[in-house]
Design a protein around this motif. Structure first.
Motif, short mmCIF file in Angstrom:
data_model
loop_
_atom_site.label_atom_id
_atom_site.label_comp_id
_atom_site.label_asym_id
_atom_site.label_seq_id
_atom_site.Cartn_x
_atom_site.Cartn_y
_atom_site.Cartn_z
N ASP A 16 0.87 -1.18 0.00
CA ASP A 16 0.00 0.00 0.00
C ASP A 16 0.90 1.23 0.00
O ASP A 16 1.43 1.64 1.03
CB ASP A 16 -0.91 0.00 1.23
N ARG A 68 1.62 4.92 -8.11
CA ARG A 68 0.19 4.73 -7.83
C ARG A 68 -0.66 5.18 -9.01
O ARG A 68 -1.64 4.53 -9.37
CB ARG A 68 -0.20 5.51 -6.57
N GLN A 71 -0.85 2.62 -11.73
CA GLN A 71 -1.77 1.55 -11.36
C GLN A 71 -3.21 1.99 -11.59
O GLN A 71 -4.05 1.24 -12.10
CB GLN A 71 -1.56 1.19 -9.87
N GLN A 72 -3.51 3.23 -11.24
CA GLN A 72 -4.88 3.73 -11.36
C GLN A 72 -5.27 3.97 -12.81
O GLN A 72 -6.41 3.73 -13.20
CB GLN A 72 -5.03 5.01 -10.53
N GLN A 122 -12.75 1.98 -6.28
CA GLN A 122 -12.00 0.80 -6.69
C GLN A 122 -10.56 1.11 -7.07
O GLN A 122 -9.78 0.21 -7.32
CB GLN A 122 -12.70 0.13 -7.89
N ARG A 123 -10.20 2.39 -7.08
CA ARG A 123 -8.84 2.74 -7.44
C ARG A 123 -7.87 2.22 -6.39
O ARG A 123 -8.06 2.41 -5.20
CB ARG A 123 -8.69 4.26 -7.58
N SER A 124 -6.85 1.58 -6.85
CA SER A 124 -5.95 0.89 -5.94
C SER A 124 -4.79 1.78 -5.52
O SER A 124 -4.27 2.57 -6.31
CB SER A 124 -5.40 -0.37 -6.61
N ARG A 145 -2.26 0.10 -4.18
CA ARG A 145 -1.26 -0.96 -4.04
C ARG A 145 -0.39 -1.05 -5.29
O ARG A 145 -0.86 -0.94 -6.41
CB ARG A 145 -1.94 -2.30 -3.76
#
Length: 605
Positions: free
Chosen positions: A491, A550, A553-554, A564-566, A568
């Motif tokens: 995270d 990040r 990833q998003q 729901q956006r991560s 991680r």
């Protein structure tokens, strides 16, 4: 000759002949599971490049549960620092069967002598390595289109200067002869600016005579830049201030003017198109259409390799203009001067890339009268939802009366939160500290912020309670070895972003720094002497790296909703250089947390 891939940093810093020497001079070594490759204190004799397997970097002086300080996988390199420092500070141990390419010390030192950039790579700070990664991406085919490199000095025009007593007719003739759109008016003490539109309005709307002095139509609130600023920053300022030119000044001396058309000659017009759509929107539907294009702009900026800080500045300016425009559509004009709409959270800090939940509040003048206040605030919240800003799950919005109040009420709230010092109160102080005015009268926010500083900046006990949150989440250095599957990850918000943001926020509160951006706060803390400049730069680069990882990833799941956006990041999916930078960035976070703990006595909490 060993066939080894040398297409990654730091081997790209040596020439083809040097890389041939590497291939000819390397050997291959096998290490069994748990075998020690380099012992702590051992003299450095080789550099290792992992072909297969995983290696742990261990500090034997720490308890077993926290001894792992690094993890290396295929493509990673270790052992160079041991040679440069004379001996190894840590133990390197195989976690599973490993195959490594081995470069002897003699070859490594020869490369360092003949290729200074190669040697410097191992000595550089995180900020330098991050710049190398950006340059590497550009060389790999990602065009930067001058976004990062162009300076204001490269495209500024010579200033067209006229004396304040010059008449309007002469000013018009001078503009036409020079094919210019603006001129600067010089008085005894300052410069003003006049555009063709100003001259036209002066004659047609204000009935000035042709013989009237040009100073009568001049504007003296100039938006300025320096010659050494990035051209991209000029674009951000134009967007934020709704102007099409900036004046270039250096140490009080006039140097030139940069027009929007000059900026667009360097940049893709996409960012300007979105800005123009926002400014030209004359209805909520038109504004919503412009607002929906911001994700497209994010993708374009990232694809072109724009430095994250510039992208954040531009998007913060655009979001601010969208919210300001929504305010002007919904809120009757008579209430604008007696209120200030503020945004908070990542939007307040100017660190929002993709649209997130609404975090906003309203400050009212003490003598304000607004009978329809509740209805108007509900309407504003619904309008922002229409524009793509989802409601805040914590209800931190102007539609919640708790986040609306007069200046006096806000000051009373601050006093109450400072006195309580509980988790909820400290969170509210942090939220307010990041507030940035986007509409209405910003002086109201200035008054509230001054009260916040007065109450908190010298309260050592409060600062200790406030800083404690930065240590809430562990730094995920020791998790690297257990991330075996793509669905796992660290995270990055909790482990990297939040400790930097909140730690810097705490220091900014103590030093009464008005800036709300974490990067601007770091600059101010370095100038103030509270942080070493190199360490401040490394913290800024670490934050940018975490944010970029990040964001990648998003963007990959752009169809997902905000919830729901991560946050991680899967370490195994990163490149070797990205893993190296991430590992170093997390060490910087760990160091920063130790400094915070010492400064605010958190070791006793």
């Amino acid at each position: 000759m060993i066939d080894v891939d040398l297409s990654q940093l730091p081997f790209t810093l040596i020439d083809d002949e040097g890389r041939d020497h590497v291939r000819r001079g390397m050997d291959i070594a096998y290490f069994d599971r748990d075998e020690i490759i380099i012992e702590m204190g051992q003299v450095g004799e080789s550099v290792f490049l992992i072909h297969k397997g995983e290696v742990a970097e261990l500090d034997p002086t720490l308890p077993a549960s926290s001894a792992r300080i690094g993890h290396y996988t295929a493509g990673d390199l270790f052992g160079a620092i041991s040679i440069l420092n004379g001996k190894s500070r840590y133990r390197f141990q195989a976690e599973q069967e490993c195959l490594c390419y081995v470069m002897p010390k003699a070859l490594f030192t020869k490369l360092c002598r003949h290729h200074p950039d190669f040697e410097n790579f191992f000595k550089q700070s995180l900020s330098h390595k991050a710049r190398l990664m950006t340059e590497k991406r550009a060389e790999g085919g990602v065009t930067m289109a001058g976004f990062m490199l162009a300076k204001v000095s490269e495209c500024m025009r010579e200033p067209l200067i006229m004396d304040a007593s010059t008449d309007i007719a002469s000013a018009v003739r001078q503009l036409n002869d020079s094919h210019a759109d603006s001129l600067l008016v010089k008085t005894q003490s300052e410069f003003g600016i006049v555009t063709k539109t100003d001259l036209l309005n002066g004659i047609v709307l204000n009935n000035y005579e042709h013989s009237s002095p040009v100073v009568d139509v001049a504007h003296f609130s100039l938006v300025t830049v320096t010659p050494n600023q990035y051209l991209f920053e000029a674009l951000v300022l134009m967007t934020r201030h709704k102007v099409t030119r900036v004046v270039v000044m250096e140490q009080g001396e006039l140097k030139g003017v940069v027009e929007l058309t000059d900026v667009l000659s360097y940049f893709s017009s996409r960012s300007y198109v979105v800005s123009l759509q926002v400014e030209q929107a004359n209805s909520l539907d038109a504004l919503a259409a412009a607002s929906q294009r911001t994700p497209e702009l994010v993708n374009a900026l990232m694809a072109q390799g724009v430095k994250l800080r510039f992208a954040m500045d531009l998007l913060a300016a655009l979001n601010g203009r969208i919210i300001n425009k929504a305010w002007s559509f919904v809120i009757p004009e008579q209430y604008h001067a007696q209120s200030c709409l503020m945004v908070m959270g990542s939007e307040g800090r100017g660190e929002q890339i993709l649209k997130t939940d609404q975090d906003n509040g309203l400050i009212l003048a003490d003598d304000s009268e607004w009978p329809s206040l509740a209805d108007d605030m509900n309407a504003l919240t619904q309008t922002l939802i229409q524009l793509g800003y989802p409601p805040c799950p914590g209800n931190i919005m102007v539609s919640n009366p708790e986040w609306v109040g007069t200046v006096s009420q806000w000051k009373n709230n601050i006093a109450k939160w400072v006195s309580a010092r509980d988790g909820d109160s400290l969170m509210k102080l942090a939220i307010l500290l990041d507030a940035h005015g986007v509409a209405g009268n910003p002086q109201l926010l200035d008054s509230v912020r001054a009260a916040l500083f007065e109450r908190c900046s010298r309260d050592e006990l409060l600062l200790s309670y406030f800083a404690r949150a930065a240590l809430r989440f562990s730094t995920p250095l020791t998790l690297f070895g257990s991330l075996k599957k793509p669905q796992h990850g660290i995270d990055i918000k909790k482990g990297g972003i939040f400790p930097i943001v909140h730690g810097v926020r705490t220091m900014a509160l103590e030093r009464r720094i008005n800036a709300t951006s974490t990067l601007d706060r770091l600059d101010a803390l370095a100038e103030d002497g509270r942080l070493d400049r190199r360490f401040a730069d490394d913290l800024g680069e670490a934050l940018s790296l975490f944010t970029e990882l990040r964001l990648k990833q998003q963007l990959q799941s752009a169809e997902a909703s905000t919830e729901q956006r991560s946050n991680r990041v899967v370490v195994q999916e990163l490149s070797s250089l990205e893993r190296d930078l991430l590992r170093e960035a997390l060490h910087i976070v760990k160091d920063f947390k130790q400094r915070l703990s010492h400064r605010y006595h958190l070791e006793y909490s």
